[in-house]
Scaffold this motif. Structure first.
Motif, PDB file in Angstrom:
ATOM      1  N   GLY A 113      -5.144  16.153   4.175  1.00 42.63           N
ATOM      2  CA  GLY A 113      -3.862  16.396   3.537  1.00 42.63           C
ATOM      3  C   GLY A 113      -4.061  17.073   2.196  1.00 42.63           C
ATOM      4  N   GLU A 114      -2.988  17.204   1.465  1.00 43.94           N
ATOM      5  CA  GLU A 114      -3.085  17.822   0.159  1.00 43.94           C
ATOM      6  C   GLU A 114      -2.175  17.080  -0.811  1.00 43.94           C
ATOM      7  N   LEU A 140       0.866  -1.172   0.000  1.00 45.66           N
ATOM      8  CA  LEU A 140       0.000   0.000   0.000  1.00 45.66           C
ATOM      9  C   LEU A 140       0.901   1.220   0.000  1.00 45.66           C
ATOM     10  N   LEU A 141       0.732   2.082  -1.001  1.00 43.67           N
ATOM     11  CA  LEU A 141       1.501   3.316  -1.089  1.00 43.67           C
ATOM     12  C   LEU A 141       0.670   4.445  -0.501  1.00 43.67           C
ATOM     13  N   ALA A 142       1.282   5.192   0.409  1.00 45.99           N
ATOM     14  CA  ALA A 142       0.584   6.290   1.075  1.00 45.99           C
ATOM     15  C   ALA A 142       1.523   7.474   1.199  1.00 45.99           C
ATOM     16  N   GLY A 143       0.961   8.600   1.565  1.00 42.17           N
ATOM     17  CA  GLY A 143       1.733   9.826   1.755  1.00 42.17           C
ATOM     18  C   GLY A 143       0.800  10.889   2.287  1.00 42.17           C
ATOM     19  N   TRP A 144       1.272  12.122   2.292  1.00 45.08           N
ATOM     20  CA  TRP A 144       0.401  13.203   2.749  1.00 45.08           C
ATOM     21  C   TRP A 144      -0.798  13.375   1.832  1.00 45.08           C
ATOM     22  N   PHE A 145      -0.683  12.872   0.605  1.00 40.61           N
ATOM     23  CA  PHE A 145      -1.806  12.896  -0.325  1.00 40.61           C
ATOM     24  C   PHE A 145      -2.890  11.894   0.049  1.00 40.61           C
ATOM     25  N   SER A 146      -2.644  11.093   1.099  1.00 44.58           N
ATOM     26  CA  SER A 146      -3.609  10.065   1.511  1.00 44.58           C
ATOM     27  C   SER A 146      -4.512  10.512   2.655  1.00 44.58           C
ATOM     28  N   PHE A 147      -4.084  11.496   3.434  1.00 52.93           N
ATOM     29  CA  PHE A 147      -4.836  11.887   4.622  1.00 52.93           C
ATOM     30  C   PHE A 147      -6.059  12.727   4.240  1.00 52.93           C
ATOM     31  N   PRO A 148      -7.161  12.554   4.957  1.00 52.06           N
ATOM     32  CA  PRO A 148      -8.383  13.299   4.611  1.00 52.06           C
ATOM     33  C   PRO A 148      -8.185  14.802   4.565  1.00 52.06           C
ATOM     34  N   VAL A 182       2.937  13.865  -5.969  1.00 49.90           N
ATOM     35  CA  VAL A 182       2.351  12.906  -6.906  1.00 49.90           C
ATOM     36  C   VAL A 182       3.404  12.402  -7.898  1.00 49.90           C
ATOM     37  N   LEU A 183       4.325  13.266  -8.305  1.00 55.16           N
ATOM     38  CA  LEU A 183       5.414  12.803  -9.166  1.00 55.16           C
ATOM     39  C   LEU A 183       6.324  11.831  -8.412  1.00 55.16           C
ATOM     40  N   ALA A 184       6.568  12.107  -7.131  1.00 58.93           N
ATOM     41  CA  ALA A 184       7.343  11.167  -6.314  1.00 58.93           C
ATOM     42  C   ALA A 184       6.639   9.814  -6.255  1.00 58.93           C
ATOM     43  N   PHE A 219      -9.422  14.589  -2.739  1.00 61.59           N
ATOM     44  CA  PHE A 219      -8.724  14.722  -4.019  1.00 61.59           C
ATOM     45  C   PHE A 219      -9.237  13.699  -5.033  1.00 61.59           C
ATOM     46  N   ARG A 220      -9.370  12.436  -4.599  1.00 66.29           N
ATOM     47  CA  ARG A 220      -9.890  11.393  -5.472  1.00 66.29           C
ATOM     48  C   ARG A 220     -10.852  10.524  -4.664  1.00 66.29           C
ATOM     49  N   ALA A 221     -12.102  10.897  -4.697  1.00 66.15           N
ATOM     50  CA  ALA A 221     -13.105  10.218  -3.875  1.00 66.15           C
ATOM     51  C   ALA A 221     -13.375   8.798  -4.343  1.00 66.15           C
ATOM     52  N   ASP A 222     -13.049   8.488  -5.605  1.00 63.28           N
ATOM     53  CA  ASP A 222     -13.357   7.163  -6.151  1.00 63.28           C
ATOM     54  C   ASP A 222     -12.216   6.169  -5.961  1.00 63.28           C
ATOM     55  N   ALA A 223     -11.130   6.585  -5.301  1.00 60.85           N
ATOM     56  CA  ALA A 223      -9.950   5.729  -5.143  1.00 60.85           C
ATOM     57  C   ALA A 223      -9.925   5.118  -3.744  1.00 60.85           C
ATOM     58  N   PRO A 224      -9.089   4.087  -3.507  1.00 60.10           N
ATOM     59  CA  PRO A 224      -8.957   3.531  -2.158  1.00 60.10           C
ATOM     60  C   PRO A 224      -8.534   4.599  -1.151  1.00 60.10           C
ATOM     61  N   GLN A 225      -9.101   4.527   0.047  1.00 59.71           N
ATOM     62  CA  GLN A 225      -8.807   5.501   1.094  1.00 59.71           C
ATOM     63  C   GLN A 225      -8.303   4.797   2.339  1.00 59.71           C
TER      64      GLN A 225
END
Length: 309
Positions: free
Chosen positions: A21-22, A11-19, A28-30, A53-59
């Protein structure tokens, strides 16, 4: 001691994963860089995205930790309770941070990872940010957007708000780089150009200008950049008149926009980005040679007539 992975999937996560977050372009390039590495190695993975950011993706709050053997945290600083919570939720996963900044090496957010591949702050020399090595991206059109919500002198014929609503909603769905511009000059506001030369330098570098302003269209054509112009006044006013004076066809009346909607804009979008490039440069060259003539050519005659009278 690393725990043995119970599953091959990561599972790949980052600050882009937090509700709250941004998702930044760099983050995203990383992520793309890490995805590329895993794909080349044939390793399966999922990406957790912020629902904003992407409501249709895994959260994060929906995925089952039991599905994964690896948790890979990508980019950004390792700090705070949100990162710390990942160690509790994914306690049975092998947890790796890659391309991150380590501010406090003793923080639980850092020490909770089994391995940290930092880009800076680990007491060693910095490593290249992951975004630099991400796969190349296809170019997208760079579009300047010049709109007005004023011009109240047109009274009930104004369709400015409706036109702006149609244009911005349509542009939101276009795969392009949008740059909001203003023809208004300001010597105090750093966000605005202070001279016409500064604005023209921006227009020269664009692929297209979308505008409902007379000067948005004229200045774009002066720079040789095609303009998709919409006349925001019912019945047509100065934008339509100027399009005729310039010989510029990519003009959509407000009434036609309301009837045809995005289809009419799409048609001129395609034309502007293909044939329109050549047409705009031809008009630019005509401007530079003084043809067609403008009102200034009759100025001296008008002054002589006034004096003679």
């Amino acid at each position: 001691m690393y725990p043995p992975p119970r599953a091959a999937r990561a599972l790949l996560a980052g600050w882009f994963s937090f509700p709250d977050g941004e998702a930044t372009a760099g983050d995203v390039l990383a992520l793309h860089r890490v995805e590329d590495v895993l794909q080349r190695a044939g390793l399966p993975y999922d990406v957790a995205w912020s629902p904003g950011f992407r409501a249709d993706a895994p959260q994060l709050d929906e995925v089952s930790p039991d599905r994964y053997g690896w948790l890979v945290f990508v980019c950004g600083p390792l700090h705070g309770p949100q990162v710390e919570e990942l160690h509790h939720r994914f306690a049975r996963c092998l947890r790796i941070a890659v391309g991150t900044s380590v501010i406090d090496p003793g923080s639980p957010a850092v020490t909770g990872f089994h391995h940290v591949l930092a880009r800076d702050g680990q007491g060693t020399g910095p490593s290249l940010d992951l975004a630099a090595g991400a796969p190349a991206l296809p170019a997208r059109p760079v579009v300047g957007v010049i709109l007005t919500h004023g011009q109240h002198e047109y009274g009930p014929a104004r369709r400015h708000d409706t036109v702006a609503g149609h244009l911005t909603s349509w542009l939101h769905g276009k795969d392009c780089a949008r740059l909001e511009l203003d023809t208004r000059l300001d010597t105090h506001d750093w966000r605005l150009c202070a001279t016409p030369a500064q604005l023209e330098s921006v227009l020269l570098r664009l692929d297209l200008v979308v505008t409902d302003r007379l000067h948005g269209m004229v200045l774009a054509l002066r720079a040789g950049t095609p303009a998709l112009a919409v006349d925001p006044v019912a019945g047509g006013a100065k934008v339509s008149a100027q399009a005729r004076a310039c010989g510029w066809p990519a003009l959509v009346p407000a009434e036609r926009l309301e009837r045809a909607g995005p289809a009419e804009l799409d048609r001129w979008w395609e034309w502007c980005l293909t044939s329109g490039r050549v047409a705009a440069r031809q008009i630019r060259d005509e401007f530079a040679t003084g043809t067609p003539t403008d009102a200034a050519t009759g100025l001296l005659e008008a002054l002589r007539a006034v004096r003679a009278g």
